[in-house]
Enzyme design. Structure first.
Site, PDB file in Angstrom:
ATOM      1  N   GLN A   1       8.338 -13.960  21.451  1.00 43.96           N
ATOM      2  CA  GLN A   1       7.950 -15.369  21.585  1.00 43.96           C
ATOM      3  C   GLN A   1       8.618 -16.230  20.503  1.00 43.96           C
ATOM      4  OE1 GLN A   1       3.703 -15.915  22.820  1.00 43.96           O
ATOM      5  NE2 GLN A   1       3.499 -13.775  22.197  1.00 43.96           N
TER       6      GLN A   1
ATOM      7  N   VAL B   1       3.283   0.284   4.180  1.00 43.23           N
ATOM      8  CA  VAL B   1       2.580   1.048   5.220  1.00 43.23           C
ATOM      9  C   VAL B   1       1.148   0.525   5.408  1.00 43.23           C
ATOM     10  CG1 VAL B   1       3.932   3.112   4.771  1.00 43.23           C
ATOM     11  CG2 VAL B   1       1.768   2.805   3.543  1.00 43.23           C
ATOM     12  N   THR B   2       0.599   0.769   6.601  1.00 40.77           N
ATOM     13  CA  THR B   2       1.294   1.173   7.806  1.00 40.77           C
ATOM     14  C   THR B   2       1.661  -0.076   8.608  1.00 40.77           C
ATOM     15  OG1 THR B   2      -0.769   1.429   9.103  1.00 40.77           O
ATOM     16  CG2 THR B   2       0.065   3.377   7.946  1.00 40.77           C
TER      17      THR B   2
ATOM     18  N   GLU C   1      -4.581  -0.742  -1.426  1.00 40.42           N
ATOM     19  CA  GLU C   1      -5.866  -0.811  -0.731  1.00 40.42           C
ATOM     20  C   GLU C   1      -6.840   0.115  -1.434  1.00 40.42           C
ATOM     21  OE1 GLU C   1      -5.710  -0.047   3.484  1.00 40.42           O
ATOM     22  OE2 GLU C   1      -7.894   0.075   3.645  1.00 40.42           O
TER      23      GLU C   1
ATOM     24  N   LYS D   1      -6.714  -4.784  -3.076  1.00 41.23           N
ATOM     25  CA  LYS D   1      -7.334  -5.440  -1.918  1.00 41.23           C
ATOM     26  C   LYS D   1      -8.309  -4.497  -1.231  1.00 41.23           C
ATOM     27  CE  LYS D   1      -3.480  -4.362   1.274  1.00 41.23           C
ATOM     28  NZ  LYS D   1      -4.201  -3.568   2.260  1.00 41.23           N
TER      29      LYS D   1
ATOM     30  N   LYS E   1      -7.502  -4.924   4.989  1.00 40.54           N
ATOM     31  CA  LYS E   1      -6.180  -4.627   5.534  1.00 40.54           C
ATOM     32  C   LYS E   1      -5.187  -5.717   5.146  1.00 40.54           C
ATOM     33  CE  LYS E   1      -8.294  -1.896   9.169  1.00 40.54           C
ATOM     34  NZ  LYS E   1      -9.680  -1.995   8.622  1.00 40.54           N
TER      35      LYS E   1
ATOM     36  N   ASP F   1       0.792  -1.243   0.000  1.00 39.93           N
ATOM     37  CA  ASP F   1       0.000   0.000   0.000  1.00 39.93           C
ATOM     38  C   ASP F   1       0.823   1.292   0.000  1.00 39.93           C
ATOM     39  OD1 ASP F   1      -1.911  -1.936   0.225  1.00 39.93           O
ATOM     40  OD2 ASP F   1      -2.680  -1.327   2.176  1.00 39.93           O
TER      41      ASP F   1
ATOM     42  N   CYS G   1      -2.008  -2.496   7.862  1.00 41.01           N
ATOM     43  CA  CYS G   1      -2.019  -3.441   6.738  1.00 41.01           C
ATOM     44  C   CYS G   1      -0.791  -4.337   6.691  1.00 41.01           C
ATOM     45  CB  CYS G   1      -2.201  -2.681   5.430  1.00 41.01           C
ATOM     46  SG  CYS G   1      -3.848  -1.946   5.333  1.00 41.01           S
TER      47      CYS G   1
HETATM   48  N1  TIU Z   1      -2.587   0.266   4.361  1.00 40.65           N
HETATM   49  C1  TIU Z   1      -3.021   0.536   5.602  1.00 40.65           C
HETATM   50  O1  TIU Z   1      -2.295   0.380   6.576  1.00 40.65           O
HETATM   51  N2  TIU Z   1      -4.315   1.046   5.737  1.00 40.65           N
HETATM   52  C2  TIU Z   1      -4.708   1.862   6.752  1.00 40.65           C
HETATM   53  O2  TIU Z   1      -5.864   2.261   6.826  1.00 40.65           O
HETATM   54  N3  TIU Z   1      -3.762   2.231   7.657  1.00 40.65           N
HETATM   55  C3  TIU Z   1      -3.868   3.131   8.652  1.00 40.65           C
HETATM   56  O3  TIU Z   1      -2.936   3.224   9.450  1.00 40.65           O
HETATM   57  N4  TIU Z   1      -4.953   3.871   8.756  1.00 40.65           N
END
Ligand code: TIU
Length: 220
Positions: free
Chosen positions: A202, A157-158, A72, A129, A132, A24, A162
């Site tokens: 872990q 990210v992030t 996304e 997609k 997430k 993303d 995701c």
């Molecule tokens: N790609 C992704 O992480 N989608 C999000 O909505 N991330 C946020 O941190 N909002």
């Protein structure tokens, strides 16, 4: 076989059976006026991941690895966007509303594009997609199976949304997953740190973590 001094212990991988998955890296998350900013985030936090992700991408291209970019987003009629996602919070613009980069988080709009620094090549796989995780409601699992991919290098990210969701989905499906820690970022630096610790704790309950320089050196 390349080996990397990762956390929590050494990671071994064969480039032929390993895919780079860049999650993303879209204008909607990294630039002003996109989905990330409408949610109230400071998008400048994500920029640190761009240069390491680009160096990693170039190294994986040179090693002729499978490269997957994810995006996304939603269909223009929002049929694949559940109310549980669209009505969440008090964003300045909701998914599907028109903003400075077109309709927020909608496929085909300028904001949905991957940032130019990391633009996919025609030979690379692009997965659209709605959620997430990159495996949910996509062909990613089938595509990786056809290529006999067993290991994933993950960036994007992030980190705690995701990226972490995709790593957990992948780990449950049997992939050995390594997060490239400087090629991922969060709007919340403390969440990035915590997500990384959750992954390696872990005995590597979700996977491994290491910096891009170590992966690039191993590929070289
Ligand atoms: N790609 C992704 O992480 N989608 C999000 O909505 N991330 C946020 O941190 N909002």
């Amino acid at each position: 076989m390349p080996r990397v001094a990762a956390r929590p212990f050494e990671f071994f991988f064969e480039p032929a059976s390993t895919a780079l998955v860049l999650i993303d890296m879209q204008r909607d998350f990294l630039e002003k006026g996109g989905f990330g900013e409408t949610l109230g985030n400071d998008v400048s936090h994500l920029r640190s991941a761009i240069a390491p992700a680009r160096a990693l991408l170039e190294a994986c291209r040179s090693a002729e690895m499978t490269i997957v970019h994810t995006r996304e987003g939603h269909a223009p009629d929002l049929a694949d966007c559940p109310p549980a996602k669209r009505s969440r919070g008090k964003p300045t613009l909701r998914i599907g509303d028109r903003g400075p980069m077109g309709r927020v988080l909608v496929r085909g709009e300028p904001g949905h594009d991957i940032i130019p620094e990391l633009a996919p090549r025609d030979s690379e796989i692009v997965i659209d997609k709605p959620g997430k995780g990159a495996f949910y409601a996509t062909a990613l699992g089938e595509i990786l199976r056809l290529r006999r991919i067993t290991h994933l290098l993950v960036a994007g990210v992030t980190t705690e949304v995701c990226v972490q969701t995709t790593m957990r989905e992948a780990n449950d499906r049997g992939y050995e997953c390594l997060l490239v820690e400087d090629a991922t970022a969060s709007y919340f630096p403390e969440f990035k740190r915590a997500a990384i610790e959750m992954i390696v704790a872990q005995g590597g309950i979700v996977g491994w973590v290491m910096p891009s320089a170590a992966v690039i050196a191993a590929l070289g």
